[in-house]
Design a protein around this motif. Structure first.
Motif, PDB file in Angstrom:
ATOM      1  N   ALA A   6     -17.460  20.541  -2.403  1.00 18.04           N
ATOM      2  CA  ALA A   6     -16.148  20.138  -2.909  1.00 18.04           C
ATOM      3  C   ALA A   6     -15.748  21.037  -4.071  1.00 18.04           C
ATOM      4  N   ASP A   7     -14.754  21.866  -3.817  1.00 23.49           N
ATOM      5  CA  ASP A   7     -14.225  22.750  -4.857  1.00 23.49           C
ATOM      6  C   ASP A   7     -12.813  23.130  -4.453  1.00 23.49           C
ATOM      7  N   ASP A   8     -11.882  23.109  -5.399  1.00 24.15           N
ATOM      8  CA  ASP A   8     -10.494  23.436  -5.061  1.00 24.15           C
ATOM      9  C   ASP A   8     -10.271  24.938  -4.896  1.00 24.15           C
ATOM     10  N   SER A   9     -11.267  25.750  -5.197  1.00 20.51           N
ATOM     11  CA  SER A   9     -11.158  27.199  -5.038  1.00 20.51           C
ATOM     12  C   SER A   9     -11.734  27.619  -3.684  1.00 20.51           C
ATOM     13  N   SER A  10     -10.884  28.186  -2.837  1.00 26.05           N
ATOM     14  CA  SER A  10     -11.372  28.661  -1.530  1.00 26.05           C
ATOM     15  C   SER A  10     -12.373  29.799  -1.725  1.00 26.05           C
ATOM     16  N   PHE A  11     -12.191  30.584  -2.779  1.00 27.73           N
ATOM     17  CA  PHE A  11     -13.130  31.677  -3.061  1.00 27.73           C
ATOM     18  C   PHE A  11     -14.529  31.123  -3.357  1.00 27.73           C
ATOM     19  N   VAL A  12     -14.605  30.111  -4.207  1.00 26.09           N
ATOM     20  CA  VAL A  12     -15.904  29.529  -4.557  1.00 26.09           C
ATOM     21  C   VAL A  12     -16.543  28.892  -3.324  1.00 26.09           C
ATOM     22  N   ARG A  13     -15.756  28.162  -2.537  1.00 28.88           N
ATOM     23  CA  ARG A  13     -16.304  27.569  -1.309  1.00 28.88           C
ATOM     24  C   ARG A  13     -16.873  28.659  -0.405  1.00 28.88           C
ATOM     25  N   SER A  14     -16.170  29.772  -0.291  1.00 25.84           N
ATOM     26  CA  SER A  14     -16.615  30.877   0.552  1.00 25.84           C
ATOM     27  C   SER A  14     -17.913  31.501   0.035  1.00 25.84           C
ATOM     28  N   VAL A  15     -17.995  31.722  -1.262  1.00 25.53           N
ATOM     29  CA  VAL A  15     -19.195  32.320  -1.866  1.00 25.53           C
ATOM     30  C   VAL A  15     -20.410  31.414  -1.644  1.00 25.53           C
ATOM     31  N   ILE A  16     -20.240  30.123  -1.874  1.00 30.23           N
ATOM     32  CA  ILE A  16     -21.337  29.173  -1.678  1.00 30.23           C
ATOM     33  C   ILE A  16     -21.725  29.126  -0.196  1.00 30.23           C
ATOM     34  N   SER A  17     -20.719  29.096   0.662  1.00 33.32           N
ATOM     35  CA  SER A  17     -20.960  29.049   2.099  1.00 33.32           C
ATOM     36  C   SER A  17     -21.779  30.250   2.571  1.00 33.32           C
ATOM     37  N   ARG A  18     -21.413  31.434   2.121  1.00 32.93           N
ATOM     38  CA  ARG A  18     -22.154  32.641   2.517  1.00 32.93           C
ATOM     39  C   ARG A  18     -23.596  32.586   2.031  1.00 32.93           C
ATOM     40  N   ALA A  19     -23.807  32.142   0.795  1.00 33.19           N
ATOM     41  CA  ALA A  19     -25.163  32.075   0.241  1.00 33.19           C
ATOM     42  C   ALA A  19     -26.031  31.093   1.027  1.00 33.19           C
ATOM     43  N   ILE A  20     -25.485  29.930   1.320  1.00 34.31           N
ATOM     44  CA  ILE A  20     -26.251  28.926   2.062  1.00 34.31           C
ATOM     45  C   ILE A  20     -26.439  29.377   3.512  1.00 34.31           C
ATOM     46  N   GLY A  21     -25.374  29.845   4.132  1.00 34.76           N
ATOM     47  CA  GLY A  21     -25.441  30.247   5.536  1.00 34.76           C
ATOM     48  C   GLY A  21     -26.429  31.366   5.785  1.00 34.76           C
ATOM     49  N   HIS A  22     -26.548  32.276   4.840  1.00 32.64           N
ATOM     50  CA  HIS A  22     -27.482  33.393   4.980  1.00 32.64           C
ATOM     51  C   HIS A  22     -28.933  32.911   4.992  1.00 32.64           C
ATOM     52  N   SER A  23     -29.258  31.956   4.123  1.00 34.32           N
ATOM     53  CA  SER A  23     -30.642  31.489   3.984  1.00 34.32           C
ATOM     54  C   SER A  23     -30.954  30.229   4.785  1.00 34.32           C
ATOM     55  N   MET A  24     -29.924  29.485   5.128  1.00 36.15           N
ATOM     56  CA  MET A  24     -30.115  28.203   5.821  1.00 36.15           C
ATOM     57  C   MET A  24     -29.112  28.107   6.972  1.00 36.15           C
ATOM     58  N   PRO A  25     -29.280  28.916   8.006  1.00 35.90           N
ATOM     59  CA  PRO A  25     -28.272  28.973   9.076  1.00 35.90           C
ATOM     60  C   PRO A  25     -28.073  27.657   9.834  1.00 35.90           C
ATOM     61  N   ASP A  26     -29.040  26.769   9.781  1.00 32.85           N
ATOM     62  CA  ASP A  26     -28.914  25.490  10.492  1.00 32.85           C
ATOM     63  C   ASP A  26     -28.207  24.411   9.678  1.00 32.85           C
ATOM     64  N   ALA A  27     -27.904  24.693   8.420  1.00 29.92           N
ATOM     65  CA  ALA A  27     -27.227  23.701   7.573  1.00 29.92           C
ATOM     66  C   ALA A  27     -25.800  23.493   8.074  1.00 29.92           C
ATOM     67  N   GLU A  28     -25.379  22.233   8.090  1.00 33.49           N
ATOM     68  CA  GLU A  28     -23.996  21.900   8.454  1.00 33.49           C
ATOM     69  C   GLU A  28     -23.194  21.776   7.167  1.00 33.49           C
TER      70      GLU A  28
END
Length: 122
Positions: A6-28
């Protein structure tokens, strides 16, 4: 593992998403732009983790945490915010958050966030 971000910044959501997705590809990952969306989403899906900003429209992160606490929710929470006032951190102690990470998000802070999610550090 289900994680609400939950963050109103699409940039921050994207940065967090990339970090998690890279290391935890099965995370929803479930994205919300404010605390109200995050609250509604949590009540529907009961995520394993909540990553939230504090300063958001409609419902702040503090209001979100307060409402979840009143409901007896036991979601593990990481707070990521530029609001580093001592009073804010003291207020958050009542909500038993796992970690408060200051913005801006650096590669080291993102690595720490991922390690916490993976259970490597607490």
């Amino acid at each position: 593992m289900k994680i609400i971000i939950a963050d109103d910044s699409s940039f921050v959501r994207s940065v967090i998403s990339r970090a998690i997705g890279h290391s935890m590809p099965d995370a929803e990952l479930i994205f919300c732009t404010n605390g109200k969306e995050a609250y509604d989403m949590y009540t529907n899906i009961k995520s394993d983790w909540l990553i939230t900003d504090l300063l958001m429209p409609e419902m702040t992160g503090q209001e979100l945490l307060s409402k979840l606490n009143q409901d007896g929710a036991k979601v593990k929470t990481l707070v990521i915010s530029a609001d580093v006032q001592k009073g804010t951190k003291v207020e958050l102690e009542d909500y038993d958050i796992v970690k408060f990470i200051n913005k801006p998000l650096t590669p080291d802070k993102l690595n720490e966030l991922v390690e916490i999610l993976k259970g490597e550090i607490l």
